[in-house]
Design an enzyme around this catalytic site. Structure first.
Site, PDB file in Angstrom:
ATOM      1  N   ARG A  43       0.809  -1.218   0.000  1.00 36.50           N
ATOM      2  CA  ARG A  43       0.000   0.000   0.000  1.00 36.50           C
ATOM      3  C   ARG A  43       0.849   1.277   0.000  1.00 36.50           C
ATOM      4  O   ARG A  43       0.410   2.308  -0.505  1.00 36.50           O
ATOM      5  CB  ARG A  43      -0.928   0.015   1.222  1.00 36.50           C
ATOM      6  CG  ARG A  43      -1.937  -1.127   1.290  1.00 36.50           C
ATOM      7  CD  ARG A  43      -3.064  -0.951   0.286  1.00 36.50           C
ATOM      8  NE  ARG A  43      -3.994  -2.061   0.318  1.00 36.50           N
ATOM      9  CZ  ARG A  43      -5.058  -2.135   1.136  1.00 36.50           C
ATOM     10  NH1 ARG A  43      -5.302  -1.170   2.006  1.00 36.50           N
ATOM     11  NH2 ARG A  43      -5.868  -3.181   1.082  1.00 36.50           N
ATOM     12  N   ASP A 145     -16.742   8.371   7.222  1.00 34.35           N
ATOM     13  CA  ASP A 145     -15.600   7.474   7.092  1.00 34.35           C
ATOM     14  C   ASP A 145     -14.342   8.241   7.506  1.00 34.35           C
ATOM     15  O   ASP A 145     -14.340   9.479   7.518  1.00 34.35           O
ATOM     16  CB  ASP A 145     -15.457   6.960   5.652  1.00 34.35           C
ATOM     17  CG  ASP A 145     -14.635   5.677   5.576  1.00 34.35           C
ATOM     18  OD1 ASP A 145     -15.229   4.579   5.626  1.00 34.35           O
ATOM     19  OD2 ASP A 145     -13.396   5.779   5.486  1.00 34.35           O
TER      20      ASP A 145
END
Length: 276
Positions: A43, A145
């Site tokens: 990532r 979120d």
């Protein structure tokens, strides 16, 4: 991508992994076990290349600085998992339609919180169902979120057609506009649904005091699995305070609240109710 950066990042040490583990735990409550070394590297490796950094230690030093909030948020966006799809875990939507909404029929306005909304599929799925079942009564959806990246995607409300395969066909034709030209192969959520959903960044570890409204239903699905047990308890207790007495909490099918000191009554597996 710079291959030397990628290979160097893949060789993350236990000490470096511990540093990232502590950082993500501190800021967002994410428990990143040592078994996720490969995920961390995959990532973040591209970002290291973009910044011209030689290893993960340098990147950690950068994002751990208090003034580097923007880059730290970039790392959070990259590391958090956001896999979702429309009408995921269908039994929850069946329960919303058949059990929860009938109990709420007398309420003047229904407020639902999608507390880990990711790229918006959950919130828009709820919105379609509410428009269908509660068309003549006011309702609203608050969606939140930790990741700004996924919230930007959610507000756009434009999805590849393959993402709509679980949307019931009547809803697909009623609430989804088929793209043409440059948007061919995509669909857009209808404006009358989009305007009923408000997206906002929220950290479940630090819910603001000014967020004092109470919700009738909270969807908190497939997020507490990334927390350790004490953090799970803290997050759930904080969320419960945002649910009105008699309101509902829905967690993921794979998530358990067993053994937690919570003021909740189980209605069905993964569906709970706050006592009146």
């Amino acid at each position: 991508m710079n291959s030397s950066i990628e290979s160097m990042a893949l060789d993350v040490s236990d000490e470096e992994m511990l540093l990232f583990q502590q950082l993500f735990k501190h800021y967002i409550g994410l428990y990143l076990p040592f078994s996720k070394k490969a995920l961390l590297c995959s990532r973040l490796s591209r970002r290291l290349g973009e910044l011209g950094l030689s290893d993960l230690r340098e990147y950690y030093t950068l994002i751990s600085r208090p003034q580097e909030e923007a880059e730290r948020q970039r790392a959070i966006d990259l590391i958090t998992t956001n896999e979702t799809y429309f009408f995921r875990e269908q039994k929850h939507f069946d329960a919303l339609r058949n059990d929860i909404l009938p109990e709420m029929s007398a309420r003047n306005e229904l407020k639902i919180w999608s507390a880990a909304s990711s790229t918006g599929e959950e919130a828009y799925s709820i919105a379609m169902l509410l428009d269908d079942c509660r068309a003549h009564h006011p309702w609203s959806i608050h969606a939140s979120d930790i990741s700004q990246r996924v919230l930007t995607f959610a507000r756009r409300a434009l999805y590849p057609m393959v993402r709509g395969e679980h949307i019931p066909k009547p809803y697909l034709s009623r609430y989804c506009l088929c793209g043409t030209g440059e948007y061919e192969g995509h669909f857009l959520i209808d404006q009358r649904i989009r305007k009923r959903v408000a997206f906002e960044q929220r950290n479940l570890l630090n819910l603001p005091m000014e967020m004092d409204e109470k919700f009738d239903v909270v969807f908190l699905r497939n997020v507490i699995i990334y927390f350790d047990f004490p953090t799970k308890v803290d997050v759930i207790q904080s969320v419960i305070r945002k649910i009105r007495p008699g309101g509902w909490l829905v967690v993921g099918h794979s998530e358990s609240l067993h053994g937690m000191p919570l003021d909740l009554q189980m209605f069905a597996p993964s569906i709970y109710r706050r006592p009146v």
